[in-house]
Design a protein around this motif. Structure first.
Motif, PDB file in Angstrom:
ATOM      1  N   PHE A 143      -7.646 -12.330  -7.086  1.00 47.07           N
ATOM      2  CA  PHE A 143      -6.307 -11.642  -6.737  1.00 47.07           C
ATOM      3  C   PHE A 143      -6.650 -10.217  -7.294  1.00 47.07           C
ATOM      4  N   VAL A 144      -5.774  -9.303  -6.566  1.00 44.86           N
ATOM      5  CA  VAL A 144      -5.603  -7.988  -6.416  1.00 44.86           C
ATOM      6  C   VAL A 144      -4.166  -7.698  -7.298  1.00 44.86           C
ATOM      7  N   ASP A 145      -4.082  -7.333  -8.613  1.00 46.43           N
ATOM      8  CA  ASP A 145      -2.913  -6.901  -9.166  1.00 46.43           C
ATOM      9  C   ASP A 145      -2.653  -5.189  -9.166  1.00 46.43           C
ATOM     10  N   ILE A 146      -1.745  -4.734  -8.224  1.00 48.30           N
ATOM     11  CA  ILE A 146      -1.585  -3.447  -7.992  1.00 48.30           C
ATOM     12  C   ILE A 146      -0.512  -2.992  -8.922  1.00 48.30           C
ATOM     13  N   HIS A 147       0.005  -3.551  -9.856  1.00 54.13           N
ATOM     14  CA  HIS A 147       1.040  -2.780 -10.787  1.00 54.13           C
ATOM     15  C   HIS A 147       0.797  -3.483 -12.288  1.00 54.13           C
ATOM     16  N   THR A 148      -0.234  -2.590 -13.050  1.00 52.71           N
ATOM     17  CA  THR A 148      -0.542  -2.897 -14.431  1.00 52.71           C
ATOM     18  C   THR A 148      -0.276  -1.486 -15.189  1.00 52.71           C
ATOM     19  N   THR A 175      -9.053  -7.601  -9.862  1.00 54.83           N
ATOM     20  CA  THR A 175      -9.022  -6.135  -9.713  1.00 54.83           C
ATOM     21  C   THR A 175      -7.595  -5.829  -9.987  1.00 54.83           C
ATOM     22  N   VAL A 176      -7.552  -4.777 -11.157  1.00 53.47           N
ATOM     23  CA  VAL A 176      -6.283  -4.445 -11.430  1.00 53.47           C
ATOM     24  C   VAL A 176      -6.256  -2.787 -11.055  1.00 53.47           C
ATOM     25  N   ILE A 215     -13.182  -7.672 -15.341  1.00 48.65           N
ATOM     26  CA  ILE A 215     -12.638  -7.266 -14.162  1.00 48.65           C
ATOM     27  C   ILE A 215     -12.765  -6.043 -13.734  1.00 48.65           C
ATOM     28  N   ASP A 216     -12.545  -5.719 -12.276  1.00 45.91           N
ATOM     29  CA  ASP A 216     -12.553  -4.370 -11.794  1.00 45.91           C
ATOM     30  C   ASP A 216     -11.119  -3.596 -12.253  1.00 45.91           C
ATOM     31  N   ILE A 217     -11.445  -2.253 -12.117  1.00 39.14           N
ATOM     32  CA  ILE A 217     -10.028  -1.344 -12.626  1.00 39.14           C
ATOM     33  C   ILE A 217     -10.120  -0.163 -11.411  1.00 39.14           C
ATOM     34  N   ASP A 226       2.853  -5.873 -14.690  1.00 38.66           N
ATOM     35  CA  ASP A 226       2.763  -5.252 -15.759  1.00 38.66           C
ATOM     36  C   ASP A 226       1.779  -5.498 -16.852  1.00 38.66           C
ATOM     37  N   GLY A 227       0.697  -6.018 -16.485  1.00 42.30           N
ATOM     38  CA  GLY A 227      -0.143  -6.494 -17.665  1.00 42.30           C
ATOM     39  C   GLY A 227      -0.748  -5.174 -18.274  1.00 42.30           C
ATOM     40  N   GLY A 228      -1.032  -5.335 -19.603  1.00 41.06           N
ATOM     41  CA  GLY A 228      -1.496  -4.561 -20.535  1.00 41.06           C
ATOM     42  C   GLY A 228      -0.439  -3.667 -21.061  1.00 41.06           C
TER      43      GLY A 228
END
Length: 579
Positions: free
Chosen positions: A58-63, A85-86, A146-148, A445-447
């Motif tokens: 999964f790619v999380d585009i809002h963290t 990926t975040v 994970i990737d950033i 909003d992770g992090g």
């Protein structure tokens, strides 16, 4: 001798594009998917995926992992929910670019906007950068689960260029705008994926001062977009004013998108009472923009944008009462003991909340609409479940009744407030926005919001609530739900090397027991720098998570592997496809 590094056997494979799934094996070598189908060769390691679904990572585009990524190797909670990926630096806040004497300004801003305690950042941030390219170079040294990927935050940029003038509501000069434009282009060339900003008046320091980006006119936003145009790359991310007129706000968004002809994504919410037609006006505006060839996409949360309250969290009904503030620094057990004292209770209940930040006072007052949670998450509570309704039914005042509830479970009681996306007391508006051709699931909003919001579990919730458990007329087909989390999210930010299960694509993969997928109630952990606290939300059902071909999590447990790296924009283009 093994033919492959890893083979996933016999799973139901979803390609991430929304295509019908198929039974297949997946072979991985050197971090890439090299075969999908009937794989005859052996792997050095193999995973039995029979009865399970196999999806792209999964790619999380809002963290907001901008700080956490500098002091921690595991990007929890996101990496516990299938995210591989975040994308961070959202909402216009972050830590670069930054001159040494401006660090305190960015820390205080992040503390207020994203609810990250100042002491955590002071203790955790290494500050081994000044420019945005410096920041990326520092991140390049990190080894993660994970990737950033990073974006350039407007408020940090504004402070870097304008100094104290940025916080004093001064308009930028032509020279200021030119410098911001050049710095955006420089950041994109160095590997950033975009530039971000906010028009949300809730975004303030803890003391109540508005975030610098909120002082910006459209010409300043267009100057940021010009930086993307100069670099011929990148996405513009923005949070419109949630309480502003939807027509006015959408006109701003479209003006900026048309100005630079670069993709723009924005927060799309159902906000109760928003003038100008609210989310429906914006959804219709997205459709018109698409018809006109203007690339815009709304980021949609799959459940209420909710907040948690409690004695062990950032806020509750009595957070701003003078007597409580006098004991707020004490360990939870000591606070609970003090609150059991009848004299303390009487004194506190006679007081009124006090704070310089109107947002904090409004949030504290909103406690009345929270719902107490037990051992099971309840994201769709009924009105009669609210604390104010329970107090009325018991014939007690809100304050007196809430006092006892807060002391439940030795002070660990958790209360949930479904705020945006729940104006009708249901998720009908969410379903209408979710899965729309011009929207994408986002806003996890992770992090950030360590003691107030715990939405990094959005991917798990989406699959559980909308793809598995929804009634037939509302169900989001599983292949499309997976596409929301993978190829559609990756495309939104311009990542063209991940989000699919196909030969030659990056081997970021989840193996999931869909029937067993379940969320737990968030729990507080004191595991941040300087002993800071945050909420963690566990889940069941993730059999394996794989990043760049390495198994990072097995049955929810970290394997110790740290294959995650910084992804620069130039590195997220199509890789050489395997033969």
């Amino acid at each position: 001798m093994a033919d492959h590094d890893l083979v996933i056997r016999g799973g139901t494979v979803h390609d991430g594009l929304g295509s019908p799934p198929r039974a297949a094996d997946v072979a991985i070598r050197d971090g890439l998917i090299v075969a999908v189908g009937d794989v005859t060769g052996a792997g050095k390691r193999e995973i039995d995926a029979r009865g399970k679904i196999v999806t792209p990572g999964f790619v999380d585009i809002h963290t907001h992992y901008d700080g956490q990524v500098t002091w921690e190797e595991r990007l929890m909670p996101s990496s516990g929910h299938g995210v591989t990926t975040v994308v961070m630096g959202n909402c216009g806040v972050g830590f670069a670019p930054c001159r040494p004497h401006q660090r305190d300004m960015l820390v205080k801003l992040m503390e207020g906007v994203e609810d990250i305690p100042e002491v955590v950042m002071v203790d955790g941030l290494p500050w081994n950068w000044e420019s945005f390219p410096d920041y990326l170079d520092a991140l390049d040294e990190r080894r993660l689960d994970i990737d950033i990927a990073a974006q350039i935050p407007h408020s940090a940029l504004r402070i870097y260029v304008m100094g104290e003038r940025a916080a004093r509501r001064e308009a930028p000069t032509a020279d200021d705008l030119a410098k911001m434009r050049a710095l955006v282009a420089e950041g994109i060339d160095a590997g950033a994926f975009g530039v971000t900003t906010s028009r949300n008046m809730m975004h303030r320091t803890k003391a109540g001062e508005l975030a610098p980006s909120l002082h910006s006119d459209v010409d300043e936003l267009c100057a940021l977009m010009d930086g993307l145009t100069d670099a011929d790359a990148g996405v513009f991310q923005i949070i419109p004013a949630p309480d502003g007129d939807a027509g006015v706000e959408f006109d701003v968004l479209r003006t900026v998108a048309e100005h630079g002809r670069r993709p723009l994504s924005f927060t799309l919410l159902d906000v109760a009472g928003q003038p100008g037609g609210g989310w429906r006006h914006m959804l219709a505006g997205l459709e018109r923009a698409a018809a006109d060839g203007v690339e815009m996409r709304g980021q949609v949360a799959p459940r209420p944008v909710g907040m948690f309250f409690g004695l062990d969290l950032s806020l509750h009904l009595f957070s701003c009462h003078p007597s409580y503030r006098a004991i707020a620094h004490l360990p939870l057990a000591e606070r609970v003991a003090r609150m059991h004292d009848p004299d303390f209770r009487r004194r506190l209940l006679s007081e009124q909340p006090e704070d310089s930040n109107p947002v904090t006072l409004n949030l504290v007052a909103a406690f009345r609409a929270t719902c107490p949670w037990g051992d099971t998450p309840q994201y769709e509570p009924a009105r009669e479940d609210r604390v104010e309704s329970l107090a009325a039914a018991a014939g007690r005042s809100l304050e007196d009744y809430s006092y006892d509830l807060l002391l439940g479970d030795e002070g660990h009681a958790v209360f949930y407030l479904p705020a945006a996306n729940y104006s009708g007391g249901n998720l009908d508006s969410v379903r209408e926005m979710l899965g729309h051709p011009n929207t994408v699931m986002g806003l996890a909003d992770g992090g950030a919001h360590y003691g107030l919001i715990c939405d990094a579990s959005f991917p798990t919730y989406l699959l559980q609530r909308w793809a598995r458990d929804a009634r037939d007329d509302q169900r989001l087909p599983l292949p499309l739900a997976i596409a929301e989390l993978t190829s559609k999210a990756a495309a939104t930010v311009g990542m063209a090397d991940r989000g699919r299960i196909a030969e030659g694509w990056k081997a970021d993969i989840n193996v999931i027991d869909l029937d067993a997928l379940r969320l737990h109630v968030p729990r507080v952990a004191y595991d941040l720098p300087a002993g800071g606290k945050r909420m963690q939300q566990a889940s069941d059902g993730y059999v394996a998570t794989i990043v760049s071909g390495e198994i990072t999590y097995l049955d929810g447990e970290h394997t110790g592997a740290l294959p995650g790296r910084l992804v620069r924009r130039s590195r997220a283009q199509p890789l050489e496809r395997a033969a």
